[in-house]
Design a protein around this motif. Structure first.
Motif, PDB file in Angstrom:
ATOM      1  N   ALA A   1      27.226 -20.559   9.613  1.00  0.00           N
ATOM      2  CA  ALA A   1      27.629 -20.449  11.007  1.00  0.00           C
ATOM      3  C   ALA A   1      28.413 -21.691  11.434  1.00  0.00           C
ATOM      4  CB  ALA A   1      26.399 -20.270  11.884  1.00  0.00           C
ATOM      5  N   ALA A   2      27.935 -22.866  10.998  1.00  0.00           N
ATOM      6  CA  ALA A   2      28.618 -24.114  11.349  1.00  0.00           C
ATOM      7  C   ALA A   2      30.023 -24.127  10.764  1.00  0.00           C
ATOM      8  CB  ALA A   2      27.805 -25.304  10.845  1.00  0.00           C
ATOM      9  N   ASN A   3      30.129 -23.715   9.503  1.00  0.00           N
ATOM     10  CA  ASN A   3      31.437 -23.695   8.849  1.00  0.00           C
ATOM     11  C   ASN A   3      32.393 -22.731   9.547  1.00  0.00           C
ATOM     12  OD1 ASN A   3      30.761 -25.534   6.976  1.00  0.00           O
ATOM     13  ND2 ASN A   3      30.243 -24.038   5.376  1.00  0.00           N
ATOM     14  N   ALA A   4      31.814 -21.605   9.991  1.00  0.00           N
ATOM     15  CA  ALA A   4      32.654 -20.589  10.610  1.00  0.00           C
ATOM     16  C   ALA A   4      32.911 -20.890  12.079  1.00  0.00           C
ATOM     17  CB  ALA A   4      31.985 -19.232  10.457  1.00  0.00           C
ATOM     18  N   GLY A   5      32.312 -21.947  12.586  1.00  0.00           N
ATOM     19  CA  GLY A   5      32.499 -22.316  13.977  1.00  0.00           C
ATOM     20  C   GLY A   5      31.755 -21.380  14.923  1.00  0.00           C
ATOM     21  N   LEU A   6      30.679 -20.785  14.429  1.00  0.00           N
ATOM     22  CA  LEU A   6      29.894 -19.881  15.276  1.00  0.00           C
ATOM     23  C   LEU A   6      28.805 -20.661  15.993  1.00  0.00           C
ATOM     24  CD1 LEU A   6      29.128 -16.669  13.163  1.00  0.00           C
ATOM     25  CD2 LEU A   6      30.384 -16.773  15.321  1.00  0.00           C
TER      26      LEU A   6
ATOM     27  N   ARG B   1      34.799  -2.079   0.833  1.00  0.00           N
ATOM     28  CA  ARG B   1      34.227  -3.285   1.475  1.00  0.00           C
ATOM     29  C   ARG B   1      32.750  -3.330   1.091  1.00  0.00           C
ATOM     30  NH1 ARG B   1      38.555  -6.230   3.750  1.00  0.00           N
ATOM     31  NH2 ARG B   1      40.145  -4.644   3.614  1.00  0.00           N
ATOM     32  N   ILE B   2      32.409  -4.361   0.378  1.00  0.00           N
ATOM     33  CA  ILE B   2      31.073  -4.332  -0.203  1.00  0.00           C
ATOM     34  C   ILE B   2      30.133  -5.367   0.383  1.00  0.00           C
ATOM     35  CG2 ILE B   2      31.802  -3.327  -2.393  1.00  0.00           C
ATOM     36  CD1 ILE B   2      31.948  -6.105  -3.479  1.00  0.00           C
ATOM     37  N   GLY B   3      30.633  -6.118   1.363  1.00  0.00           N
ATOM     38  CA  GLY B   3      29.790  -7.185   1.930  1.00  0.00           C
ATOM     39  C   GLY B   3      28.495  -6.651   2.492  1.00  0.00           C
TER      40      GLY B   3
ATOM     41  N   ALA C   1      21.402 -13.091   3.054  1.00  0.00           N
ATOM     42  CA  ALA C   1      21.834 -11.878   3.755  1.00  0.00           C
ATOM     43  C   ALA C   1      22.207 -12.193   5.204  1.00  0.00           C
ATOM     44  CB  ALA C   1      20.717 -10.837   3.700  1.00  0.00           C
ATOM     45  N   VAL C   2      21.410 -13.057   5.851  1.00  0.00           N
ATOM     46  CA  VAL C   2      21.731 -13.453   7.229  1.00  0.00           C
ATOM     47  C   VAL C   2      23.071 -14.193   7.238  1.00  0.00           C
ATOM     48  CG1 VAL C   2      21.024 -14.894   9.177  1.00  0.00           C
ATOM     49  CG2 VAL C   2      19.332 -13.515   7.983  1.00  0.00           C
ATOM     50  N   ALA C   3      23.271 -15.047   6.223  1.00  0.00           N
ATOM     51  CA  ALA C   3      24.534 -15.783   6.128  1.00  0.00           C
ATOM     52  C   ALA C   3      25.710 -14.815   6.045  1.00  0.00           C
ATOM     53  CB  ALA C   3      24.525 -16.710   4.910  1.00  0.00           C
ATOM     54  N   GLN C   4      25.539 -13.733   5.264  1.00  0.00           N
ATOM     55  CA  GLN C   4      26.624 -12.755   5.138  1.00  0.00           C
ATOM     56  C   GLN C   4      26.851 -12.020   6.461  1.00  0.00           C
ATOM     57  OE1 GLN C   4      28.656 -12.362   2.448  1.00  0.00           O
ATOM     58  NE2 GLN C   4      29.830 -10.929   3.740  1.00  0.00           N
ATOM     59  N   CYS C   5      25.765 -11.769   7.203  1.00  0.00           N
ATOM     60  CA  CYS C   5      25.916 -11.148   8.534  1.00  0.00           C
ATOM     61  C   CYS C   5      26.764 -12.058   9.419  1.00  0.00           C
ATOM     62  CB  CYS C   5      24.554 -10.965   9.201  1.00  0.00           C
ATOM     63  SG  CYS C   5      23.546  -9.691   8.446  1.00  0.00           S
ATOM     64  N   LEU C   6      26.474 -13.360   9.339  1.00  0.00           N
ATOM     65  CA  LEU C   6      27.201 -14.316  10.180  1.00  0.00           C
ATOM     66  C   LEU C   6      28.668 -14.394   9.768  1.00  0.00           C
ATOM     67  CD1 LEU C   6      24.469 -17.099  10.452  1.00  0.00           C
ATOM     68  CD2 LEU C   6      25.059 -15.350  12.128  1.00  0.00           C
ATOM     69  N   ILE C   7      28.910 -14.303   8.452  1.00  0.00           N
ATOM     70  CA  ILE C   7      30.307 -14.290   7.974  1.00  0.00           C
ATOM     71  C   ILE C   7      31.026 -13.076   8.568  1.00  0.00           C
ATOM     72  CG2 ILE C   7      31.740 -13.842   5.933  1.00  0.00           C
ATOM     73  CD1 ILE C   7      29.884 -15.642   4.344  1.00  0.00           C
TER      74      ILE C   7
END
Lengths: 379, 411
Positions: free
Chosen positions: B294-299, B372-374, B324-330
């Motif tokens: 989230a920090a990297n993505a500026g969220l 899309r497989i994320g 999995a939560v990280a991928q949701c945030l991405i």
């Protein structure tokens, strides 16, 4: 599942299939005993029709037992046990009627021994509780009959003694049947627990080896194009338009490759194994990934069948179609004959194993190919 | 679960089961003999009934010892004691008062059958038939001697012969059918091992796939999105780190406990790089990777609930949930078009639940392109591998809520 609800044919399907001929032997033996003992006490027979009916019913019970236990009719269900016992008890009643008022010896009556032998014969297919219950209920009916014979028997004995004596064969043989069923299921479950424990211990080793091979295979996919490209970008000063386009192309290609990877199932892996080790074409058509729904035992049964068909020149080509026809799933295995094609009898063994793990199974062998159709209801 | 007994165990197991079957039948015979003795002694006042009952009971106890400890010594003791019992009972039963014409009668059949069904030491059909033959022979001899002593007529006992015949048929059939080696031929045991291996392999393939998606693919997307121009240093560092990760270690075996250099989108979006430290085994699990992403993505993440509930999960399961939560945030950063996301963490009914909510553009899951497989792999795949479930609600123009639920415990 507990020992009370398991039969040998479920816990050890091959053992159940192997036992099928002994049921036929026991049925023939029971039939011969009924004829022999009827002849031996023919002088007591007042109603020849009832005597013959008794023998016919024993034959019928034996026929039902033998055909029900045949691998092509697997699995042997509990209602078949009750049908066999009902026919055999019917035979005992017919025998009682045939000698009513003239039965001097209980020892030469075939009812008890015939019921007991048939119960013993079907022990691999029934739970120990149902076998014991069948024996006790049959002994109950025989006890009612013996009360009617008590006045005419040669040996003076209390009625309790006559009941005990008359029930001895059916109770002893039912106890043997129940004891066998309990012990073999217990032995099989103990082995399975041990095997599962050993498998868990081996898993760590297996996982390390598999992880490495998977890693290598995926890295090889990546390595061909993606890694050099990423390495190039990493060491470059600028990203060109061509780089951006190439990155897009590679991303799409990678997505497609990954999607194909995700959509493959263990069945594709099995096909690859058989293809590589036996050198015969194995085609899997499973558009919805239905193979993933199979339970462990069902997978083992299918793995055993496909591997066996792939071995020893039995097949020249194998095709597996997995189709979803809600709520059922259908798995069709069709092979082209190899140099030494399998027989229907051999395939029935696998069909019986499949039936033991809650699958429907139909086998068809023609001059050109083998077709096995398995059906199951997905959870 | 394995299907049935393997060939090498079948002989001993079947032998023991058949011996047990014989013992059960023998105990029933001896039990009935005891009952008959007791009825005779009590209702007719016949003392011989007590003798018969006691002798049968002793035999039953000895058989219990043979069943428990199938040694040669105990087998022989049982055979000797059983022979003595048959002899004594024959002498008692052949008394003219009982009016038995010969020794071929049901009362004498009871201890005779029990003697045949000794089971005995060792395994295998030949040995079992040998012990049974000894029991049959000794019983017949005792019966002969007893008849002579009592002045009765000896005749072979048909019931005992039949019991011996059934035993020989069953044991012979067992021995012969095992020779056909259908167990090895069918290969169920081998198939079951192979199935297990295939399942593990597939599991690894999925993990490897998820990891690939999170690393190489996101770099490619970032490069494509960046267009022509100087290489962003953070992108360069990210690629370097991930190449090291992919090529340099067993990344497929990694359960996500180590550092994950995910978040290429965040770096591409220009957020400040974040140093991610590995979660030490001693620490309770956190959503460290998710927060870093989230920090990297500026969220901007707003969190409700207690992170400590993650301590109810095993390290691997916690790491899978984190990834999995990280991928949701991405996905939020990439697609939702909002700069803020809400995380709610809770525990109930044995499950740990994390909800990821955004008020972004939303989407229709059916319209997500097949390739899309994320969501499928990195989120659903991971959670389902841990026995959990993923529920997703999304409405266009309103936002998206993804609820990840995993059972407590796990590796």
């Amino acid at each position: 599942m507990s020992r009370m609800r398991l039969t040998q044919q479920e816990a050890d399907p091959i053992g159940g299939i192997t036992a099928a001929p002994i049921v036929a032997i026991a049925a023939i033996f029971a039939f011969a005993v009924s004829i022999g003992l009827t002849v031996a006490h023919w002088h007591e027979v007042g109603s020849p029709l009832a005597a013959v009916l008794g023998i016919v019913l024993v034959g019928g019970a034996g026929l039902v037992a033998a055909t029900s236990a045949a691998p092509s009719h697997a699995p042997f269900t509990v209602d078949r046990l009750w049908l066999v016992v009902a026919l055999a008890v019917g035979a005992a009643i017919a025998e009682y009627v045939s000698t009513i008022g003239a039965n001097r010896y209980l020892y030469d009556d075939f009812g008890s021994i015939v019921i007991g032998m048939l119960i013993l014969a079907v022990a691999p297919y029934c739970t120990w509780v149902s076998l014991l219950l069948a024996g006790v209920l049959a002994a109950g009916v025989l006890s009612i009959l013996v009360v009617g014979s008590a006045a005419t028997t040669m040996t003076p004995a209390p009625i309790g003694t006559l009941i005990a004596v008359n029930s001895a064969a059916v109770l002893a043989l039912s106890a043997a049947a129940a004891g066998y069923s309990y012990a073999i299921v217990d032995e099989t479950l103990a082995w399975q627990r041990e095997a599962n424990r050993a498998a868990l211990q081996r898993d760590a080793e297996l996982r390390a080896g598999i992880a490495r091979s998977v890693q290598q295979s995926q890295v090889s996919v990546l390595g061909r194009e993606v890694l050099p490209f990423l390495a190039g970008v990493m060491t470059a000063d600028r990203i060109s338009v061509a780089d951006a386009d190439r990155a897009r192309e590679l991303a799409e290609a990678l997505r497609r490759a990954l999607k194909a990877g995700i959509e493959s199932t263990w069945l594709d892996d099995l096909a690859a194994t058989v293809r590589m080790s036996r050198g015969i074409p194995v085609v899997i058509h499973d558009p919805t990934g239905g193979a993933a729904d199979l339970a462990d035992d069902q997978r083992s049964a299918l793995t055993a069948l496909v591997s066996w068909l792939g071995e020893a020149s039995r097949s020249a080509a194998i095709r597996v179609d997995v189709a979803s026809e809600p709520p059922r799933r259908r798995i069709g295995i069709v092979t082209e004959h190899g140099a030494s094609p399998p027989s229907r009898r051999e395939l029935d063994r696998f069909a019986a194993v499949a039936r033991a793990v809650s699958m429907g199974a139909e086998v068809d062998v023609t001059s050109e190919n083998v077709s096995v159709e398995l059906t199951h209801v997905a959870d | 679960m394995t299907l049935g007994l393997p060939g090498h165990l079948a002989r001993d197991s079947l032998s023991r089961a058949l011996a047990h079957a014989g013992h059960c039948a023998a105990w029933v015979c001896l039990g009935i003999a005891v009952i008959i003795g007791v009825i005779g002694a009590t209702s007719s006042g016949d003392p011989a009934g007590w003798t018969g009952a006691v002798l049968s009971a002793v035999m039953a106890v000895l058989l219990l010892l043979v069943a428990r400890y199938p040694t040669v010594t105990l087998t022989l003791i049982y055979l000797v004691a059983g022979t003595g019992t048959v002899l004594a009972v024959t002498v008692l039963v052949m008394d003219p008062a009982y009016r038995f014409e010969t020794t071929n009668n049901v009362i004498l059949a009871l201890p005779r059958v029990a003697l045949i069904l000794v089971g005995g030491a060792g395994a295998g059909s030949v040995l079992a038939i040998t012990w049974a033959a000894l029991g049959y022979g000794l019983g017949e001899a005792a019966s002969f001697l007893g008849a002579a002593l009592a002045g009765g007529v000896w005749s072979p006992n048909i019931a005992a012969a039949m019991a011996f015949g059934i035993l020989v048929v069953v044991r012979t059939f067992d021995g012969v059918s095992r020779r056909s080696d259908s167990r090895r031929e069918t290969g169920l045991h081998r198939a079951s091992q192979q199935t297990r291996e295939l399942a593990i392999r597939h599991d690894y393939e999925l993990r490897a796939t998820a990891r690939l998606h999170d690393t190489a693919l996101s770099h490619l997307v970032a490069i494509a999105a960046a267009g022509s121009g100087p290489v962003d240093e953070r992108l360069r560092d990210g690629i370097r780190a991930d190449l090291g990760l992919i090529v340099g270690r067993d990344w497929a075996a990694d359960h996500g406990q180590g550092p994950d250099t995910d978040g290429a989108i965040g770096r591409a979006a220009g957020a400040a790089p974040t140093t991610i430290s590995p979660v030490s085994d001693d620490d309770a699990p956190t959503l460290e990777q998710a927060f870093s992403t989230a920090a990297n993505a500026g969220l901007d993440v707003r969190m409700t609930g207690d992170l400590a509930v993650l301590g109810l999960l095993g390290p691997a399961r916690a790491a899978a949930l984190d990834a999995a939560v990280a991928q949701c945030l991405i996905n939020v950063a990439r697609h939702a078009g909002v700069g803020e996301v809400e995380l709610a963490i809770g525990f109930g009914s044995g499950d740990v639940t994390v909800a990821v909510m955004d008020s972004g553009v939303g989407f229709d899951e059916r319209e997500v392109p097949e390739d899309r497989i994320g969501l499928r792999t990195s989120i659903r795949g991971r959670i389902e591998q841990e026995g959990g479930i993923v529920r997703l609600w999304s409405t266009k123009g309103v936002g998206t809520t993804v609820v990840l639920t995993v059972p407590e415990g796990g590796e």
